[in-house]
Design a protein around this motif. Structure first.
Motif, PDB file in Angstrom:
ATOM      1  N   LEU A  24       0.827  -1.208   0.000  1.00  0.00           N
ATOM      2  CA  LEU A  24       0.000   0.000   0.000  1.00  0.00           C
ATOM      3  C   LEU A  24       0.863   1.260   0.000  1.00  0.00           C
ATOM      4  CD1 LEU A  24      -3.201   0.600   2.040  1.00  0.00           C
ATOM      5  CD2 LEU A  24      -1.400   2.323   2.078  1.00  0.00           C
ATOM      6  N   ILE A  25       1.880   1.298   0.885  1.00  0.00           N
ATOM      7  CA  ILE A  25       2.695   2.516   0.982  1.00  0.00           C
ATOM      8  C   ILE A  25       3.610   2.671  -0.223  1.00  0.00           C
ATOM      9  CG2 ILE A  25       4.716   1.646   2.267  1.00  0.00           C
ATOM     10  CD1 ILE A  25       2.729   4.899   2.938  1.00  0.00           C
ATOM     11  N   LEU A  26       4.051   1.556  -0.808  1.00  0.00           N
ATOM     12  CA  LEU A  26       4.851   1.638  -2.030  1.00  0.00           C
ATOM     13  C   LEU A  26       4.039   2.253  -3.160  1.00  0.00           C
ATOM     14  CD1 LEU A  26       6.815  -1.739  -2.002  1.00  0.00           C
ATOM     15  CD2 LEU A  26       7.827   0.544  -2.091  1.00  0.00           C
ATOM     16  N   ASN A  27       2.812   1.796  -3.320  1.00  0.00           N
ATOM     17  CA  ASN A  27       1.963   2.336  -4.384  1.00  0.00           C
ATOM     18  C   ASN A  27       1.601   3.793  -4.137  1.00  0.00           C
ATOM     19  OD1 ASN A  27       1.251   0.267  -6.510  1.00  0.00           O
ATOM     20  ND2 ASN A  27       0.839  -0.925  -4.670  1.00  0.00           N
ATOM     21  N   LYS A  28       1.434   4.171  -2.885  1.00  0.00           N
ATOM     22  CA  LYS A  28       1.061   5.551  -2.565  1.00  0.00           C
ATOM     23  C   LYS A  28       2.225   6.519  -2.755  1.00  0.00           C
ATOM     24  CE  LYS A  28      -1.073   8.441   1.013  1.00  0.00           C
ATOM     25  NZ  LYS A  28      -2.121   8.954   0.124  1.00  0.00           N
ATOM     26  N   LEU A  29       3.430   6.132  -2.284  1.00  0.00           N
ATOM     27  CA  LEU A  29       4.573   7.048  -2.320  1.00  0.00           C
ATOM     28  C   LEU A  29       5.484   6.854  -3.528  1.00  0.00           C
ATOM     29  CD1 LEU A  29       5.689   7.207   1.427  1.00  0.00           C
ATOM     30  CD2 LEU A  29       3.988   8.582   0.211  1.00  0.00           C
ATOM     31  N   TRP A  30       5.572   5.616  -4.034  1.00  0.00           N
ATOM     32  CA  TRP A  30       6.439   5.347  -5.179  1.00  0.00           C
ATOM     33  C   TRP A  30       5.653   5.160  -6.470  1.00  0.00           C
ATOM     34  CZ3 TRP A  30       8.410   4.688  -0.422  1.00  0.00           C
ATOM     35  CH2 TRP A  30       9.775   4.900  -0.209  1.00  0.00           C
ATOM     36  N   GLY A  31       4.363   4.914  -6.353  1.00  0.00           N
ATOM     37  CA  GLY A  31       3.543   4.709  -7.544  1.00  0.00           C
ATOM     38  C   GLY A  31       3.566   3.290  -8.070  1.00  0.00           C
ATOM     39  N   THR A  32       4.351   2.417  -7.449  1.00  0.00           N
ATOM     40  CA  THR A  32       4.451   1.020  -7.854  1.00  0.00           C
ATOM     41  C   THR A  32       5.055   0.228  -6.709  1.00  0.00           C
ATOM     42  OG1 THR A  32       5.485  -0.530  -9.422  1.00  0.00           O
ATOM     43  CG2 THR A  32       6.705   1.472  -8.903  1.00  0.00           C
ATOM     44  N   ASP A  33       4.774  -1.077  -6.679  1.00  0.00           N
ATOM     45  CA  ASP A  33       5.368  -1.910  -5.630  1.00  0.00           C
ATOM     46  C   ASP A  33       6.365  -2.906  -6.226  1.00  0.00           C
ATOM     47  OD1 ASP A  33       3.638  -3.587  -6.911  1.00  0.00           O
ATOM     48  OD2 ASP A  33       2.573  -4.263  -5.114  1.00  0.00           O
ATOM     49  N   ASP A  34       7.039  -2.501  -7.317  1.00  0.00           N
ATOM     50  CA  ASP A  34       7.999  -3.396  -7.955  1.00  0.00           C
ATOM     51  C   ASP A  34       9.285  -3.526  -7.135  1.00  0.00           C
ATOM     52  OD1 ASP A  34       9.508  -1.086  -8.446  1.00  0.00           O
ATOM     53  OD2 ASP A  34       9.040  -1.010 -10.578  1.00  0.00           O
ATOM     54  N   PHE A  35      10.186  -4.362  -7.598  1.00  0.00           N
ATOM     55  CA  PHE A  35      11.413  -4.686  -6.871  1.00  0.00           C
ATOM     56  C   PHE A  35      12.263  -3.441  -6.600  1.00  0.00           C
ATOM     57  CE2 PHE A  35      15.990  -5.644  -7.185  1.00  0.00           C
ATOM     58  CZ  PHE A  35      16.142  -6.465  -6.068  1.00  0.00           C
ATOM     59  N   PHE A  36      12.429  -2.585  -7.615  1.00  0.00           N
ATOM     60  CA  PHE A  36      13.278  -1.409  -7.462  1.00  0.00           C
ATOM     61  C   PHE A  36      12.729  -0.463  -6.396  1.00  0.00           C
ATOM     62  CE2 PHE A  36      13.879  -2.712 -11.965  1.00  0.00           C
ATOM     63  CZ  PHE A  36      15.207  -3.073 -11.882  1.00  0.00           C
ATOM     64  N   SER A  37      11.419  -0.265  -6.403  1.00  0.00           N
ATOM     65  CA  SER A  37      10.801   0.616  -5.415  1.00  0.00           C
ATOM     66  C   SER A  37      10.924   0.027  -4.016  1.00  0.00           C
ATOM     67  CB  SER A  37       9.324   0.845  -5.763  1.00  0.00           C
ATOM     68  OG  SER A  37       9.203   1.464  -7.013  1.00  0.00           O
ATOM     69  N   ALA A  38      10.747  -1.290  -3.906  1.00  0.00           N
ATOM     70  CA  ALA A  38      10.865  -1.946  -2.603  1.00  0.00           C
ATOM     71  C   ALA A  38      12.280  -1.803  -2.043  1.00  0.00           C
ATOM     72  CB  ALA A  38      10.492  -3.425  -2.724  1.00  0.00           C
ATOM     73  N   ARG A  39      13.283  -1.954  -2.903  1.00  0.00           N
ATOM     74  CA  ARG A  39      14.671  -1.769  -2.467  1.00  0.00           C
ATOM     75  C   ARG A  39      14.909  -0.330  -2.018  1.00  0.00           C
ATOM     76  NH1 ARG A  39      18.970  -4.823  -4.270  1.00  0.00           N
ATOM     77  NH2 ARG A  39      20.190  -3.257  -3.131  1.00  0.00           N
ATOM     78  N   SER A  40      14.328   0.611  -2.761  1.00  0.00           N
ATOM     79  CA  SER A  40      14.469   2.020  -2.407  1.00  0.00           C
ATOM     80  C   SER A  40      13.836   2.304  -1.050  1.00  0.00           C
ATOM     81  CB  SER A  40      13.825   2.904  -3.479  1.00  0.00           C
ATOM     82  OG  SER A  40      13.842   4.259  -3.095  1.00  0.00           O
ATOM     83  N   MET A  41      12.637   1.748  -0.793  1.00  0.00           N
ATOM     84  CA  MET A  41      11.977   1.983   0.485  1.00  0.00           C
ATOM     85  C   MET A  41      12.805   1.422   1.634  1.00  0.00           C
ATOM     86  SD  MET A  41       8.053   1.338   1.752  1.00  0.00           S
ATOM     87  CE  MET A  41       8.117  -0.433   1.932  1.00  0.00           C
ATOM     88  N   ASP A  42      13.436   0.273   1.431  1.00  0.00           N
ATOM     89  CA  ASP A  42      14.294  -0.295   2.469  1.00  0.00           C
ATOM     90  C   ASP A  42      15.419   0.673   2.836  1.00  0.00           C
ATOM     91  OD1 ASP A  42      12.779  -2.595   2.520  1.00  0.00           O
ATOM     92  OD2 ASP A  42      14.096  -3.713   1.162  1.00  0.00           O
ATOM     93  N   VAL A  43      15.977   1.334   1.823  1.00  0.00           N
ATOM     94  CA  VAL A  43      17.037   2.320   2.057  1.00  0.00           C
ATOM     95  C   VAL A  43      16.507   3.477   2.901  1.00  0.00           C
ATOM     96  CG1 VAL A  43      18.542   4.036   0.958  1.00  0.00           C
ATOM     97  CG2 VAL A  43      18.338   1.740  -0.024  1.00  0.00           C
TER      98      VAL A  43
END
Length: 227
Positions: free
Chosen positions: A179-198
């Motif tokens: 949910l938060i990936l789609n809201k803040l990154w616009g997608t929940d793909d692998f690259f966005s998930a790695r970015s959120m971890d950072v």
């Protein structure tokens, strides 16, 4: 029109830049098009756009360098990167220097528009949001500042501030990862998930002065902030 969104587009591929400009203008955008980073920086200073859409690979000043220069004087304007690059390191770098979103070429105009509206609305939300408390910290969301007791304020990036805002608003509850990936990154793909971890790692470091505050990784679900 009164509700037009003023947008600065920096794209050195002339045909692509014109297609994007004309497509956005038919959908109620006021678009300023530049074909290199130096021109874009000058237009940013003179035209006061609401959002920036920057190609990463440009002559004279690339998109990442341009974003760094703009972030040195403006912490809040939303930035979307357009890139042919798909390496995780490139995506993470874009977010780390202050980008709010990215689109990999080729992309649809409809997807770009959705992301633009999402970022512009979040920026307006930020300007009207309140000051929040978490443990011994005070979090000024509109100013993107985190302060521990009487210590100097810590500045947060646009994305760090929004991520912390949602963690605090859902304190002691699991914040759904997708949910938060789609809201803040616009997608929940692998690259966005790695970015959120950072970004989660960065927030943990900035909150470490209060030992009671934890951002817990709930495997398979998301994150939970506790104090």
């Amino acid at each position: 029109m009164a509700n037009e969104i003023k947008l600065l587009l920096a794209e050195d591929e002339a045909a692509l830049g014109q297609i994007i400009k004309e497509s956005l203008e038919t959908r109620n955008f006021d678009v300023i098009l530049c074909d290199n980073g130096e021109k874009a920086f000058e237009k940013y200073k003179s035209e006061t756009p609401e959002i920036l859409v920057l190609d990463v690979m440009m002559p004279k000043k690339d998109g990442f360098t341009l974003a760094k220069d703009i972030r040195a004087i403006d912490d809040t304007i939303p930035i979307i990167f357009l890139t042919a690059k798909s390496q995780t390191a490139d995506v993470v770098e874009g977010f780390s220097i202050g980008g709010n979103d990215y689109l990999k070429k080729p992309f649809s105009i409809e997807e770009l528009i959705v992301r633009i509206h999402n970022l512009v609305s979040r920026t307006k939300e930020q300007k009207t949001a309140q000051v929040l408390e978490i443990g011994d910290y005070t979090f000024d969301f509109p100013k993107q500042q985190l302060q521990f007791k009487s210590a100097d304020a810590i500045h947060l990036t646009h994305r760090e501030a929004h991520l912390l805002f949602h963690l605090i608003k859902n304190k002691n509850q699991v914040l759904d990862r997708s949910l938060i990936l789609n809201k803040l990154w616009g997608t929940d793909d692998f690259f966005s998930a790695r970015s959120m971890d950072v970004f989660i790692t960065k927030l943990r470091k900035k909150l470490k002065a209060d030992e009671n505050i934890q951002i817990i990784n709930v495997r398979g679900f998301g994150y939970k902030l506790t104090d």
